[in-house]
Design an enzyme around this catalytic site. Structure first.
Site, PDB file in Angstrom:
ATOM      1  N   ASP A   1      37.630  29.306  46.186  1.00 18.87           N
ATOM      2  CA  ASP A   1      38.336  29.084  45.438  1.00 18.87           C
ATOM      3  C   ASP A   1      39.331  29.150  46.478  1.00 18.87           C
ATOM      4  O   ASP A   1      40.657  28.826  45.950  1.00 18.87           O
ATOM      5  CB  ASP A   1      38.860  30.878  45.264  1.00 18.87           C
TER       6      ASP A   1
ATOM      7  N   ASP B   1      35.866  44.733  38.185  1.00 26.01           N
ATOM      8  CA  ASP B   1      37.391  45.030  39.045  1.00 26.01           C
ATOM      9  C   ASP B   1      38.117  46.071  38.536  1.00 26.01           C
ATOM     10  O   ASP B   1      38.333  46.146  37.410  1.00 26.01           O
ATOM     11  CB  ASP B   1      37.320  43.401  39.651  1.00 26.01           C
TER      12      ASP B   1
ATOM     13  N   ASP C   1      34.238  47.400  50.059  1.00 27.92           N
ATOM     14  CA  ASP C   1      35.441  47.152  50.303  1.00 27.92           C
ATOM     15  C   ASP C   1      36.902  47.142  50.131  1.00 27.92           C
ATOM     16  O   ASP C   1      37.015  47.649  48.182  1.00 27.92           O
ATOM     17  CB  ASP C   1      35.362  45.322  50.925  1.00 27.92           C
ATOM     18  N   GLU C   2      37.564  47.717  50.505  1.00 28.55           N
ATOM     19  CA  GLU C   2      38.925  47.072  50.294  1.00 28.55           C
ATOM     20  C   GLU C   2      40.281  48.192  49.298  1.00 28.55           C
ATOM     21  O   GLU C   2      39.998  48.283  47.832  1.00 28.55           O
ATOM     22  CB  GLU C   2      39.515  46.078  49.326  1.00 28.55           C
TER      23      GLU C   2
ATOM     24  N   ARG D   1      37.388  39.248  36.870  1.00 29.03           N
ATOM     25  CA  ARG D   1      38.907  38.418  36.849  1.00 29.03           C
ATOM     26  C   ARG D   1      39.358  37.173  35.682  1.00 29.03           C
ATOM     27  O   ARG D   1      40.277  37.832  35.200  1.00 29.03           O
ATOM     28  CB  ARG D   1      39.165  37.902  38.209  1.00 29.03           C
TER      29      ARG D   1
ATOM     30  N   TRP E   1      35.364  33.024  43.237  1.00 31.85           N
ATOM     31  CA  TRP E   1      36.997  34.359  43.367  1.00 31.85           C
ATOM     32  C   TRP E   1      38.001  33.817  42.023  1.00 31.85           C
ATOM     33  O   TRP E   1      37.842  32.807  42.068  1.00 31.85           O
ATOM     34  CB  TRP E   1      37.727  34.901  44.179  1.00 31.85           C
ATOM     35  N   THR E   2      38.011  34.081  40.959  1.00 37.29           N
ATOM     36  CA  THR E   2      38.613  33.557  39.638  1.00 37.29           C
ATOM     37  C   THR E   2      40.223  33.930  39.959  1.00 37.29           C
ATOM     38  O   THR E   2      40.478  33.936  38.419  1.00 37.29           O
ATOM     39  CB  THR E   2      37.756  33.316  38.685  1.00 37.29           C
ATOM     40  N   GLU E   3      40.646  34.685  40.136  1.00 35.53           N
ATOM     41  CA  GLU E   3      42.366  35.349  39.978  1.00 35.53           C
ATOM     42  C   GLU E   3      42.587  33.815  39.642  1.00 35.53           C
ATOM     43  O   GLU E   3      43.522  33.591  38.772  1.00 35.53           O
ATOM     44  CB  GLU E   3      42.138  35.443  41.107  1.00 35.53           C
TER      45      GLU E   3
ATOM     46  N   TRP F   1      31.847  38.958  54.633  1.00 35.55           N
ATOM     47  CA  TRP F   1      32.667  37.886  54.205  1.00 35.55           C
ATOM     48  C   TRP F   1      33.937  38.065  55.051  1.00 35.55           C
ATOM     49  O   TRP F   1      34.411  36.820  54.843  1.00 35.55           O
ATOM     50  CB  TRP F   1      32.681  38.955  52.497  1.00 35.55           C
TER      51      TRP F   1
ATOM     52  N   HIS G   1      38.602  49.021  44.045  1.00 30.93           N
ATOM     53  CA  HIS G   1      38.498  47.697  42.624  1.00 30.93           C
ATOM     54  C   HIS G   1      38.313  49.223  40.906  1.00 30.93           C
ATOM     55  O   HIS G   1      37.079  48.095  40.493  1.00 30.93           O
ATOM     56  CB  HIS G   1      37.615  46.919  43.492  1.00 30.93           C
TER      57      HIS G   1
ATOM     58  N   TYR H   1      34.063  30.810  51.154  1.00 30.18           N
ATOM     59  CA  TYR H   1      35.028  31.125  49.911  1.00 30.18           C
ATOM     60  C   TYR H   1      35.080  29.714  48.786  1.00 30.18           C
ATOM     61  O   TYR H   1      36.382  28.595  49.776  1.00 30.18           O
ATOM     62  CB  TYR H   1      36.033  31.896  50.296  1.00 30.18           C
TER      63      TYR H   1
END
Length: 561
Positions: free
Chosen positions: A414, A183, A320-321, A154, A462-464, A387, A254, A412
């Site tokens: 973040d 991603d 995932d997702e 990210r 996570w680095t959003e 997770w 992703h 997490y």
């Protein structure tokens, strides 16, 4: 833990103070190394302490007095394990023995802490003395997997930043760096046979600033990637510190950056993939891999190069997702689902995981995947990253599968650290230093046999909304110190943990972080320059809530339509 706990983090299993004045390092102090694998720790300790103290710490034999004596002693492994160590400080020197090379290295981290915060500096300060109090420490980790995920997809972290974080992990006796390399927002590792993955997929034209509800944009390109030599350097640097680097290549979701580079990877009969660009926003992308033989061969080629770069026994494949909307629109995907005997295209996600998990197993590697992989049959040796809460880990362990516990509600990093309005870009639940210290990796109710499937724990970063090294530091520290103690030390049940003693020891540890230049969150709240006024986040109110988990229906057990 027994005895008097020195100002060491993570806390040792056993520590006892001894008589006398201890041992003071000086210009005549030497360093002796013996046993297979001891010399690498001697090199590291001589370089590290030599820089901070200005002392030569010349090599010597094992019988030397006025010495730091380092020994790999396999006999100790029977008592404390390969990662265990014993440290004795007497007036004649410091004797450090490790059950294996890793144990010796973790003991060296403890010795460095006992010398005081200035031992973490890169050059000597005037007027310092280097005294070790008399002590005997016997120590070994609770878990074999003590990890941190670093999301470099990210927001890219240049190689020097990754090397710095390896040093920070080592200082906290953490032994796994999970690198989230791909991603929707970027592909960060060079793949020689598919150069467009980094030529196109490693950068985006702009970036959302803040949560995806924010109206703010950073209107400049962002990107970067690691060359294969960069990866080799990172892996080698980590290995010298007894850290395993676990790569993550996300699939089948992703994957927007990969599809932007190679449009044929997407569902071309359902959407115009030729118009796809690297995602500049957060959230879950609708672009997923097509379930074709060509896509399988492409990612097998990617993974062949990944395996050559990363000797880790584990490779993370995401899983995932993965929204199935494009598969539902795709005649090719529907036909593949019917051919496989699936009730619908939703089962294609588990099919991807099963294929690549078996592919890795045939090459002697083990697949990791987020707990959604429990929706299908797990390939041999697969490990679940739990997770979404503790329940995925509990389900996996009860079924006899290994698991790494990393529930977002607890670890997490973040997520925001306090409820105040000064917290920069507040995301998720409030997770204070004390909250992380009370995290328990082993789910309630597991039998002793089931609990053995919990390999350990991992804190995920996570680095959003962490756009640079200073923001990463702020989110990670000091909470990573609490997590490290949870993963290493034999702590009692969460309600019985001695938070006051941990906070007392953190007094010294903050000074170590200062010496290392870590931009941590101060206990009283952020510095003015650490705030992000006006940048929207997405805070969750109240205590963490774990979602209910429904029993999965294996993809290959569903009836044909």
């Amino acid at each position: 833990m027994t005895g008097v706990i020195p100002d060491v983090i993570p806390a040792p299993v056993e520590a006892h103070g001894g008589p006398g004045e201890g041992f003071t390092l000086g210009p005549g102090t030497v360093m002796a190394a013996s046993g297979e694998g001891a010399e690498s720790t001697a090199r590291w300790l001589r370089a590290t302490l030599g820089a901070a103290t200005g002392l030569p710490l010349a090599p010597a034999n094992g019988a030397a007095q006025n010495a730091v004596r380092l020994t790999v002693d396999p006999r100790l492994a029977g008592e404390l394990g390969a990662e265990g160590y014993r440290l004795d400080v007497t007036p004649t020197g410091a004797d450090l023995r490790g059950g294996g090379p890793a144990g010796l290295f973790w003991g060296a981290q403890t010795l460095r802490q006992l010398l005081g915060p200035d031992a973490f500096r890169r050059a000597p300060l005037p007027g310092r003395s280097w005294r070790l109090a008399p002590v005997r420490i016997s120590d070994a980790p609770r878990f074999g997997w003590r990890g941190m995920l670093l999301d470099v997809a990210r927001h890219f972290m240049p190689k020097e930043g990754v090397l710095r974080y390896l040093d920070l992990l080592a200082a906290h006796k953490l032994n796994v760096l999970h690198l989230h390399l791909t991603d929707d927002q970027g592909w960060r590792v060079r793949i020689e046979r598919y150069p467009r993955l980094t030529e196109v997929g490693s950068w985006r034209a702009r970036t959302r600033f803040g949560h995806r509800s924010s109206a703010l944009w950073e209107a400049k390109p962002h990107g970067g990637y690691y060359t294969q030599d960069d990866i080799r350097e990172i892996v080698s640097y980590a290995a010298e510190r007894h850290i395993t680097v676990v790569p993550e290549i996300d699939l089948p979701g992703h994957s927007q950056a990969a599809i932007a580079a190679y449009p044929e990877l997407g569902n071309t009969d359902a959407v115009d993939t030729a118009a796809v660009t690297v995602r500049d926003d957060w959230g879950i992308s609708p672009y997923v891999l097509a379930p074709t033989e060509a896509v399988l061969r492409f990612y097998e080629g990617v993974l062949e190069e990944v395996l050559a770069l990363f000797p880790s026994p584990f490779v993370h494949l995401g899983g995932d997702e993965c929204p199935p909307d494009q598969w539902r629109k795709s005649a090719t995907a529907r036909a593949r689902a019917a051919e496989l005997g699936l009730v619908d295209v939703d089962g294609l996600r588990s099919w991807f995981a099963g294929h690549f998990g078996a592919w890795l197993a045939a090459r002697g590697r083990r697949m990791l995947g987020w707990d959604e992989i429990l929706d299908g049959p797990l390939p041999p040796g697969a490990v679940v990253s739990s997770w979404r809460g503790h329940r995925g880990g509990e389900t996996a362990a009860r079924a006899g599968h290994d698991v790494v516990m990393c529930p977002e509600q607890q670890v997490y990093l973040d997520h925001r650290q306090a409820p105040g309005e000064d917290e920069p870009v507040p995301i998720g639940y409030v997770r204070t230093l004390a909250d992380v210290y009370r995290f328990e990796p082993v789910p309630d109710g597991l039998t002793a046999e089931e609990a053995r499937h919990v390999l350990g724990a991992q804190a995920n970063v996570w680095t959003e909304v962490t756009e640079d090294a200073g923001r990463v530091d702020y989110q990670v520290f000091p909470r990573l110190a609490a997590f490290a103690e949870v993963a290493w030390s034999p702590l009692p049940a969460p309600a019985e943990r001695d938070l006051a003693d941990f906070e007392r020891r953190m007094g010294a540890h903050y000074r170590r972080l200062d010496a290392l230049g870590v931009a941590y969150r101060p206990s009283g709240g952020p510095h003015p320059w650490q705030r992000r006024p006006g940048v929207p986040g997405r805070p969750f109110a109240g205590p963490p809530v774990e979602p209910e988990r429904t029993a999965p229906v294996p993809w290959n057990a569903r009836p044909k339509t």
